[in-house]
Every structure is written in structure tokens, then in C-alpha cells.
Scaffold this active site. Structure first.
Site, PDB file in Angstrom:
ATOM      1  CG  ASN B  73      52.442  29.498  22.413  1.00  0.00           C
ATOM      2  OD1 ASN B  73      53.486  29.138  21.876  1.00  0.00           O
ATOM      3  ND2 ASN B  73      52.384  30.544  23.243  1.00  0.00           N
ATOM      4  CG  PHE B 132      66.710  37.692  26.652  1.00  0.00           C
ATOM      5  CD1 PHE B 132      67.211  37.214  25.435  1.00  0.00           C
ATOM      6  CD2 PHE B 132      67.371  38.745  27.280  1.00  0.00           C
ATOM      7  CE1 PHE B 132      68.345  37.785  24.867  1.00  0.00           C
ATOM      8  CE2 PHE B 132      68.508  39.308  26.717  1.00  0.00           C
ATOM      9  CZ  PHE B 132      68.994  38.833  25.501  1.00  0.00           C
ATOM     10  CB  CYS B 134      60.440  31.404  23.993  1.00  0.00           C
ATOM     11  SG  CYS B 134      59.114  31.471  22.820  1.00  0.00           S
ATOM     12  CG  ASN B 199      57.645  35.622  26.131  1.00  0.00           C
ATOM     13  OD1 ASN B 199      56.713  34.874  25.814  1.00  0.00           O
ATOM     14  ND2 ASN B 199      58.648  35.892  25.335  1.00  0.00           N
ATOM     15  CB  CYS B 341      18.747  43.854  46.742  1.00  0.00           C
ATOM     16  SG  CYS B 341      18.883  42.142  47.276  1.00  0.00           S
ATOM     17  CB  CYS B 344      20.752  36.293  43.796  1.00  0.00           C
ATOM     18  SG  CYS B 344      22.223  37.252  44.234  1.00  0.00           S
ATOM     19  CB  CYS B 375      30.754  44.414  57.960  1.00  0.00           C
ATOM     20  SG  CYS B 375      31.455  44.788  56.338  1.00  0.00           S
ATOM     21  CB  CYS B 378      36.616  41.282  53.284  1.00  0.00           C
ATOM     22  SG  CYS B 378      35.105  40.393  52.856  1.00  0.00           S
ATOM     23  CB  CYS B 385      26.645  41.847  44.475  1.00  0.00           C
ATOM     24  SG  CYS B 385      25.053  42.587  44.053  1.00  0.00           S
TER      25      CYS B 385
HETATM   26  S1  SF4 Z   1      31.497  39.777  52.805  1.00  0.00           S
HETATM   27 FE1  SF4 Z   1      33.091  41.091  53.734  1.00  0.00          FE
HETATM   28  S2  SF4 Z   1      32.378  43.195  53.222  1.00  0.00           S
HETATM   29 FE2  SF4 Z   1      30.596  41.865  52.847  1.00  0.00          FE
HETATM   30  S3  SF4 Z   1      29.458  41.898  54.804  1.00  0.00           S
HETATM   31 FE3  SF4 Z   1      30.854  40.113  54.928  1.00  0.00          FE
HETATM   32  S4  SF4 Z   1      32.675  40.938  55.965  1.00  0.00           S
HETATM   33 FE4  SF4 Z   1      31.497  42.738  55.246  1.00  0.00          FE
END
Ligand code: SF4
Ligand SMILES: Cc1cc2nc3c(=O)[nH]c(=O)nc-3n(C[C@H](O)[C@H](O)[C@H](O)COP(=O)(O)OP(=O)(O)OC[C@H]3O[C@@H](n4cnc5c(N)ncnc54)[C@H](O)[C@@H]3O)c2cc1C
Ligand SMILES: Cc1cc2nc3c(=O)[nH]c(=O)nc-3n(C[C@H](O)[C@H](O)[C@H](O)COP(=O)(O)O)c2cc1C
Lengths: 436, 422
Positions: B73, B132, B134, B199, B341, B344, B375, B378, B385
Site C-alpha cells: 500500500n 515509527f 510507515c 510494520n 506415493c 508424480c 541423501c 535437506c 511432494c
Molecule cells: S532432496 Fe534432499 S532429502 Fe530428498 S533425497 Fe535429495 S538430498 Fe535427500
């Protein structure tokens, strides 16, 4: 009134509707919908393009794979193709409305005459396409893109094949079909309408052209071989629908109509008769779950007050000059060891008569065996033309695709065949690939 | 039934849900409707010297099907005469004596500030909020965020007000600073009894690519605005944690920024807020969302066997630490449930192209496979998903003792053990 009754069962989405629906798409990797489409349209990509307001790009994505993407959007049984494969089905969520999104993009492109293809560099090869249906048009278009000179020979007054003369008008109208034919042929191939290729003419074509594509579809409706079949009021389903489409639904039907058969054509004829005001009963010799018609087509028929009688076969059509009734016998099914389908056993003394003034035969279509027999070396299997992976027949100069090789599937299958046959013809003409 | 009654820096209110100083608190008509609907307090649209507003005033960011995930705004403070505002505030206070009614203010001179404080106290308001924050328009005139960005000025003006005010003074902070704790501490030094944050954030929401004009267009030109709505919540939560966790800061905080649901509110309480203020969600859906906010908060407290909102305050803030304190031996890996699952393969694309190539596809099988040895845990796959609880992150390599960066063999300057510090 009739105009209204035949209005589209998949009406056009508003822009907002299309954006909302498009944004539901998950953009799957190696998407199952692409695999389920016989022409392998990159569905997630065109949906994403719709979502980003790039409708032109969406249309291009579709037409690149399927130049009849518009008719497919409207007539494909998406429930068993792309939409049936949508991963949302596994989530018990409504699948993406792919057909109607595809219609948004393709309708727009055709209405605004946005063309994406032009004729390729001339190869000086001439190809005749026999049949201006989906298979023939897809083949002619792709051949033109590849630079060949193409002439389409079409027996009917108008091209489009069953898109113009077969599919239900509440899915696709004559205007839609003819506009699409114009859009496709604008790339630069000729369509000679009112030009049936007969046994003599095919030999002339053979001399004039480097290759010939057969996209002739199927023949007339099959006969029943029961007495009374020549009475007034008895007709084949494809002939009935041909008249209906030709006269844009301005035909009349009997008060009580019986449709014989259990496939999609039977359903179409029944729904159309019902919309024209008839009291319609479909009679099928086997049980409900054995009928070939899709469940959603049967649902549509039930919504249109069509009644169904299962496990009954026609014995005789009654009447003096005009049809007055149909005599049937009830059946039971018996499972025979080894055979997949159970055997139909008529039940003794179970005959019954249904009064009616019209009987529509939807028990299959004939194959054009007489015409095919005039082409040397053409090999058939059950009346269907036999082809290899390049859609080449046993006679190397002839290629074929669509209903005439598969015995009658969907528009989208015909398009895939026609397109891929064009590539086969190109390989054959440019690289001398032969039937192996 | 938990008790939602709240005492915020001495201000009593039936529940901790306040309307932030903004268009929903423009008039007495609106604030009375809000109190009838169930809101616990309202900070009146900022009072000040006369201003004139432009048209248009708002623009927004919509994402796919979600309208207005962020709102921008370029409006100024109230454009209604002070007398009318004071008259309506008085009427509200008379009709709703138990609800918190806060006067938001923004002036230039000491006299102006102090004069308004007296006039507001005369009509019985419950507290003050000093704007104090905006970030547009008013700051060009040396007010709003121009004050909030300068801790010395912030402290001075706060003390002008606290000098004369009998009611509690809240200082509303601007997020358009590099270190939010500086103005928060300045407000504390100036005698404020609380702060509120955040703010709006400086923003340009977008450009109309047909006209090539930035939004919102005022006759072909635009100006930067203040960004708010669900999109800013993560920024607000972080700033809240920074003031809450500062060892020298002791005042209660009213949390603001993207609150739309009771869950959002609970998060702000857990991060250390004592009340919350809402603007965009009401501008989007109206006052009636308060029913769900109160019910949801109440049920949440009940289910955690808590009696009052203050039981929540700051629990999560204590768990927000420096990166150096995190355990490098803690390891989780992704697990895909083949039963849920839907195939996809979005996780495959994400990990393959955007992460660590730790998901493989088996020909003919739609369900992807995690390569557990590579893996890194992360979370990315579980974030993309679309199916709830289909990809879960499961502990791996358990049993190793905690190891922080200071002690890690790969640390090039292993100076001292962080562990020993904590
Ligand atoms: S996206 Fe990240 S958590 Fe998933 S399998 Fe790959 S490394 Fe592992
Ligand atoms: C009643 C009915 C409803 C249908 N509904 C659907 C539907 O909803 N959705 C769907 O996907 N599919 C539907 N289909 C199937 C679909 O129409 C066909 O699979 C598709 O049209 C096949 O295309 P084609 O080009 O092979 O043959 P056709 O469409 O039959 O085209 C063949 C063309 O060749 C011409 N031709 C034939 N012989 C000669 C000759 N000797 N010389 C010159 N021209 C010749 C014909 O006149 C015709 O125009 C339906 C079919 C029927 C019968
Ligand atoms: C996982 C992740 C890691 C990032 N690492 C860096 C980095 O190493 N260096 C950097 O300049 N920015 C980094 N960024 C910030 C991005 O470059 C970018 O400025 C930011 O994400 C905003 O853009 P976006 O909204 O398109 O994501 C990172 C962003 C993400 C999501």
C-alpha cells in the site's frame, strides 16, 4: 430447442476457470498423462503455458504433437486417456481437466488463425492421401511440413471424416470440424472433395504419385441377417448419424427407437435419438459389464433417459412396410473352459416383443475389403490393413493408418497413425527404406 | 476452557487478538463492528496532521490460485479530521469499556505529540502506539520509518511521549533496518512499555508489463509501498525472535506481520509475542475470521493443558540459536512411502536438478527410490511432494554424540569448543 439440446457437453472454460484449473497441475516429471496420450502431447508443459497466460505457446505445444489437437480436446475419451492417468486419481482428487484446457488453447489458436507450421523445403515427391478423416489430415499435414506435395482425395462432400459425419454433435459441431480442416490444410495441401477413389482410380494414382496413404476408415454398418431388416425404419447407426450430422440435427426419428449394440456408437445413436425426442431403448446381447461403451458414455445415456435391456438378442423385425416392433430372445452366459469370453446361450421360450417404429443397428461396421482387394499385395488381417512399424503395407508404395488398420479406435489414434505414417513415408521416399 | 484474557504492558483486553492500525480501524463504525465480532483490541488508524491520499493505493502479489498472498500500500495515515476521530474513539470506549483501544500517532514536534497524548487520555483510551514504521510517504516528511531507522531519534521522540503519558506507550518498529534490536532498545531506553513489530516492508509488488508502469499506478506513475500479508510472516517471525532473544531487551512485544490463522498466532506467541495484531487478513476476509482465531487458539491451549496465552510466550524463541550451536552429527534421510506415493516424480526432478542427485527412477515403476548413502537430508523432496506425509525424513546414523562446528575436524581454525560455552 434441438439446438440447445445438442449444445456442447464440455462447454468452454472462462479465462479464470482455465487459470484456476491450470494452476492445479503438479507438473509431474515424465508425466503419466503424456504417456497416456497416443500422440504424446506434452500436457504439463501446455498447461503451464496456459497458467502463464502464454496461450499461443500452449497451442504450439499441442499442435506440434497433434495437429488435430482441437478435435481431440473435444472428442477424446479423456477419462480413459490423459485424465485417467493423472496422478490426482491416486489422491482421490479430481484429475486435471486436460481436455477442456486443451480446448482453451486450440480453440483460441484456430479462431484467431494463428499458424505455427509452414511447408518444408520442396522434395519434389508427390503423395496421394485417400480419405480426408483425422488419419489422412494428420498424415497430409506432416508430409507437407516435410516438404512433399500432397493431394487428399475425399469421397464425401466435406472433409474431416467422422469428425464431420460421425462423432456426436454435442461434442463437436460441423462448423468446428470444417474450420479445423481449413486451418490444417492452409499449410498448403489440396483436398479434392466429392472424389471417391474407386478400384480403377487407385491404379491411376499409383502411376502419378510416389506413395499413397490409405486413411479410409471403416465401411457401412453391419447387417443383422434377421428377417424384416429391409423394412422402413431400420437403419445402420453410422448411416443414421451421417444423416444427423449432414442435416445438422434437423432430422426426425420414430417415437419409439430401439438401438442394437453395446459400443460407443450405440450409445451415441441412442442419446442423439433421445435428444431428438424419441423414447429410446438400447438392447445388448451380453451383460452390462461386458459392453464396450465407456462407463461415462453409459452414464450420459442414462441421464438422457435411455433405457437398457441386457442379455437379449434380436430374432426378427416385425411390420408390414414400416417397422412395428422387435422380437427378441433372452440370453444367458456360460463360461467355457479356456475361452476368455463366455458363450451366449438363448433361453428357450423366452421370446418377447417390444413395439417400436425404428431400429438402429449399431453392431459394428464393415471393412472395405472390395476396395482393398484391388490393391496388389495389400495384406489384410480380419479386414484390417496390415502394416509394419513405419505404417507401410506389404505393398511398399502404400501406407495406411487410422480406423482402417485398427478396426475402429479413437480420433487421437488415427492422428498418431497419420502423423507417424508421414514420417514412415518420408523415410521411405528420402532414404529408400523398404518394407522388411 | 483456557482463559484468553490478556494483560499487555498493563493494558487489559478480553483476548490477545487486536486489529492493527490500518484501514480496518479507520472509523468508529468499523471498530464497533470488530468488537461485536469478537476482536479483543484495536489500534486506531494513525492520528496525525492532515494528509490527502492518492488513488489507487494498493497492489498485491497473487500466486497461482491464491489471491493476495502479499499486499502493498501507498496510503498515508488517517485522512479524517482529528476531532472526528477523537469523537468516535470516545463513543467506542464508552460502548466497549473492557476492550483495548489504542491510539496510534505520528507527529513532528514535541508539542504536537504531547498535545495529542493529552487529548486521547481525556477520552479514555487505554494506550498509545507510536508509528515509527510507515515506509512510504510520511518518511519523506521526516516521520514514520525515518524515525524508526534512527535509534537516537526513536529514543528522543519516545521520551517526549512517555514524559507526559499516563497510559502505556508501545513503539511500533519498522522492519526496514539491518538490525531490528537497535530501535527496539532505543524505544526501551525512551521509556516505552512495549514494542510492536513489524510494520510494512519496502516493496514494489510488480509492474504492469502492458503499460510498463509499476503497480499501483497513480496516473501512470507509482511510488514504493509497504508490503504485508502472509508473504511477510517469515520476516516478521525472524525479527520478533531477534528482539526477544536480545539479552538487554525486556519489554513485551505485540506481534504483527502476515497473521491470518490461529496457527499463525500461536507461532508468534511461541516466538515471544504477547498479543498479535492483524490487518491484511481482515482486509481480505472481514472481521468474522476472529471466531476461528479464538476458537483455534483456545483448543490449542486446551490440548496442551495450558491455561493462558502467556504460557506459550517465547517457548520456540529459546530454540532458535546460532548456526554454530547446531549438531553436525544429527542426520536424517528421506523416506518415500510407496503406499501413498502418487508417482508424480516431482521429488526426482527436484533432487536430480536442484539438490543432490539422491533419488533414482526404476524403469517401469512410478515410485522413485532414495539413495540413502548420498541423501544429505535437506528436506527438499518432502517439501515439493504434493501428498501429505508421503515423504518423511527419518533419523539415520543415530547414536553419535553431538558435534558442533567449533569441534569439527574440518574446521580450519578449531579455536575453542562451542560446547564448552553452552
Ligand atoms: S532432496 Fe534432499 S532429502 Fe530428498 S533425497 Fe535429495 S538430498 Fe535427500
Ligand atoms: C458414431 C461414432 C462416434 C464416434 N465418437 C468418437 C468420439 O467421441 N471420440 C473419438 O475419439 N472417436 C470417436 N469415434 C471414432 C473416430 O471417429 C474414428 O476413430 C476416427 O474418425 C478415425 O479416423 P480415420 O481418419 O481413420 O477414419 P474416418 O474418420 O472414418 O475418415 C475416413 C475418411 O475417408 C473417406 N474415404 C473412405 N474411403 C474412401 C475412398 N475410397 N475414397 C475417398 N475417400 C474415402 C471417408 O469418406 C472419410 O471421410 C466415433 C466413431 C463413430 C462411428
Ligand atoms: C538453498 C539456497 C541457497 C542459497 N545460497 C546462496 C549463496 O550461496 N549465495 C548467494 O548469493 N545467494 C544464495 N541464495 C539466495 C539466492 O541466490 C536468491 O538471492 C534468493 O533465493 C532469492 O531468489 P528467489 O526468490 O528466486 O529464490 C540461496 C538461496 C537458496 C534457496
Amino acid at each position: 430447442m434441438t439446438e440447445n439440446k445438442f449444445s456442447s457437453i464440455k462447454p468452454r472454460m472462462t479465462k479464470t476457470e482455465s487459470l484456476v484449473e491450470a494452476s492445479r497441475c503438479l507438473f509431474c516429471h515424465d508425466a503419466p498423462c503424456i504417456r497416456a496420450c497416443p500422440t504424446s502431447i506434452d500436457v504439463p508443459m501446455f498447461i503451464r503455458q496456459i497458467m502463464t497466460h502464454n496461450v499461443k505457446g500452449a497451442a504450439k505445444t499441442i499442435f506440434t504433437q497433434n495437429i488435430l489437437g482441437k478435435s481431440c480436446a473435444h472428442v477424446c475419451p479423456t477419462e480413459v486417456l490423459c485424465e485417467g492417468a493423472c496422478v490426482y486419481n491416486h489422491l482421490n482428487e479430481r484429475p486435471i481437466n486436460i481436455g477442456r484446457l486443451q480446448a482453451c488453447a486450440t480453440d483460441w489458436a484456430i479462431e484467431n488463425n494463428i499458424c505455427f507450421f509452414k511447408k518444408g523445403l520442396p522434395t519434389n515427391k508427390k503423395i496421394a492421401v485417400v480419405g480426408g478423416g483425422p488419419a489422412g489430415l494428420a498424415c497430409a499435414h506432416r508430409l507437407t511440413v516435410l516438404g512433399h506435395d500432397v493431394v487428399v482425395y475425399e469421397a464425401n462432400e466435406k472433409a474431416g471424416g467422422l469428425n464431420t459425419y460421425g462423432v456426436a454433435p454435442y461434442k463437436y459441431t460441423n462448423k468446428d470440424s470444417l474450420q479445423e480442416v481449413n486451418y490444417i490444410s492452409e499449410i498448403g495441401f489440396e483436398i479434392k472433395t466429392n472424389t471417391p477413389v474407386n478400384n480403377a482410380m487407385i491404379h491411376e494414382l499409383e502411376k502419378k504419385y510416389d506413395a499413397i496413404f490409405l486413411g479410409t476408415g471403416l465401411g457401412k454398418s453391419k447387417k443383422l441377417n434377421v428377417s424384416g431388416e429391409n423394412l422402413k425404419g431400420v437403419c445402420g447407426a453410422s448411416e443414421f448419424i451421417y444423416e444427423l450430422r449432414k442435416k445438422e440435427q434437423k432430422i426426425s426419428v420414430g417415437e419409439k427407437v430401439i438401438v442394437l449394440g453395446g459400443g460407443n456408437t450405440a450409445i451415441d445413436a441412442a442419446v442423439e435419438s433421445s435428444k431428438l425426442g424419441a423414447d429410446v431403448t438400447v438392447i445388448y446381447r451380453r451383460s452390462e459389464k461386458e459392453q464396450n461403451a465407456y462407463f461415462f458414455e453409459v452414464e450420459l445415456a442414462k441421464k438422457n433417459n435411455v433405457k437398457f435391456i441386457y442379455l437379449a438378442s434380436p430374432l426378427e423385425i416385425l411390420g408390414k412396410e414400416t417397422t412395428e416392433g422387435l422380437k427378441c430372445i433372452k440370453n444367458k452366459l456360460e463360461k467355457k473352459n479356456g475361452s476368455k469370453k463366455s458363450e451366449i446361450i438363448p433361453i428357450k421360450d423366452s421370446e418377447f416383443v417390444i413395439p417400436c417404429n425404428m431400429v438402429i443397428l449399431a453392431t459394428g461396421q464393415e471393412k472395405m475389403i472390395n476396395f482393398y482387394s484391388s490393391i496388389p499385395d495389400l495384406e489384410l488381417n480380419n479386414g484390417k490393413i496390415l502394416v509394419n512399424n513405419f505404417f507401410q503395407t506389404k505393398n511398399p508404395k502404400y501406407f495406411a493408418g487410422g480406423d482402417c488398420i485398427n478396426g475402429g479406435k479413437e480420433v487421437v489414434n488415427a492422428v498418431a497413425d497419420g502423423r507417424d505414417a508421414a514420417c514412415g513415408i518420408h523415410e521411405y521416399l528420402m532414404k529408400g527404406k523398404f518394407n522388411g | 476452557m483456557a482463559d484468553l484474557k490478556t494483560n499487555f504492558a498493563g493494558i487489559e483486553c478480553p483476548n490477545p487478538f487486536w486489529l492493527a492500525s490500518a484501514p480496518p480501524t479507520n472509523t468508529g463504525y468499523q471498530v464497533m463492528n470488530a468488537f461485536c465480532a469478537g476482536w479483543g483490541g484495536a489500534v486506531w488508524k494513525t492520528l496525525g496532521k492532515p494528509v490527502v491520499n492518492v488513488s489507487s493505493r494498493y497492489s498485491a502479489v497473487s500466486y497461482k490460485n491464491s489471491r493476495m498472498i502479499g499486499l502493498n500500500n501507498i496510503e498515508l495515515i488517517t485522512d479524517r479530521p482529528l476531532e472526528i476521530n477523537l469523537k468516535e474513539m470516545k463513543e467506542v470506549k464508552e460502548r466497549f469499556p473492557k476492550h483495548a483501544l489504542i491510539a496510534s500517532m505520528m507527529f513532528e514536534t514535541k508539542e504536537e505529540w504531547q498535545d495529542c497524548v493529552k487529548r486521547c487520555e481525556d477520552i479514555g483510551i487505554d494506550g498509545f502506539e507510536l508509528n515509527f514504521g510507515c515506509p512510504h510517504g510520511m518518511c519523506e516528511r521526516g516521520m514514520g520509518s525515518a524515525v524508526g531507522q534512527n535509534p537516537d531519534v526513536c529514543e528522543r521522540i519516545t521520551s517526549w511521549v512517555t514524559e507526559v503519558a499516563k497510559k502505556p506507550v508501545i513503539v511500533k518498529l519498522t522492519p526496514n533496518v539491518t538490525d531490528i534490536t537497535k530501535p527496539a532498545l532505543a524505544a526501551q531506553r525512551g521509556g516505552a512499555k512495549a514494542v510492536s513489530l513489524i510494520n510494512t516492508i519496502n516493496s514494489v509488488t510488480g509492474i504492469n508489463i502492458d503499460t510498463m508502469e509499476p503497480n499501483p499506478s497513480v496516473g501512470g506513475l507509482s511510488t514504493h509501498g509497504g508490503y504485508c500479508g502472509p508473504a511477510v510472516k517469515p520476516i516478521a517471525l525472524n525479527m520478533l525472535s531477534e528482539v526477544r532473544n536480545h539479552p538487554d531487551f525486556h519489554l513485551p512485544v505485540s506481534g504483527i506481520g502476515g497473521i491470518e490463522s490461529w496457527q499463525d498466532a500461536v507461532e508468534f506467541f511461541l516466538m515471544g509475542a504477547s498479543t498479535v495484531q492483524v490487518c491484511t487478513a481482515v482486509m481480505h476476509y472481514g472481521f468474522r475470521i476472529i471466531g476461528d482465531l479464538k476458537e483455534g487458539l483456545n483448543d490449542y491451549l486446551d490440548s496442551h493443558k495450558m491455561k493462558k496465552v502467556s504460557d506459550l510466550t517465547g517457548i520456540a524463541a529459546k530454540k532458535l540459536r546460532k548456526w554454530e550451536e547446531l549438531d553436525l552429527n544429527y542426520k536424517i534421510i528421506a523416506h518415500i512411502s510407496p503406499d501413498t506415493c502418487i508417482g508424480c516424480q516431482l521429488c526426482y526432478a527436484a533432487c536430480e536438478d536442484g539438490a543432490h542427485q539422491s533419488i533414482t527412477l526404476v524403469p517401469g515403476v512410478r515410485v522413485p527410490k532414495i539413495k540413502e548413502d548420498t541423501c544429505v537430508g535437506c528436506n527438499l523432496c518432502s517439501l515439493v511432494c504434493p501428498v501429505e506425509n508421503c515423504i518423511t525424513m527419518v533419523p539415520a546414523g543415530a547414536g553419535k554424540p553431538k558435534l558442533v562446528w567449533a569441534d569439527h575436524p574440518k574446521n580450519p581454525n578449531q579455536l575453542k569448543s562451542y560446547k564448552s560455552l553452552t
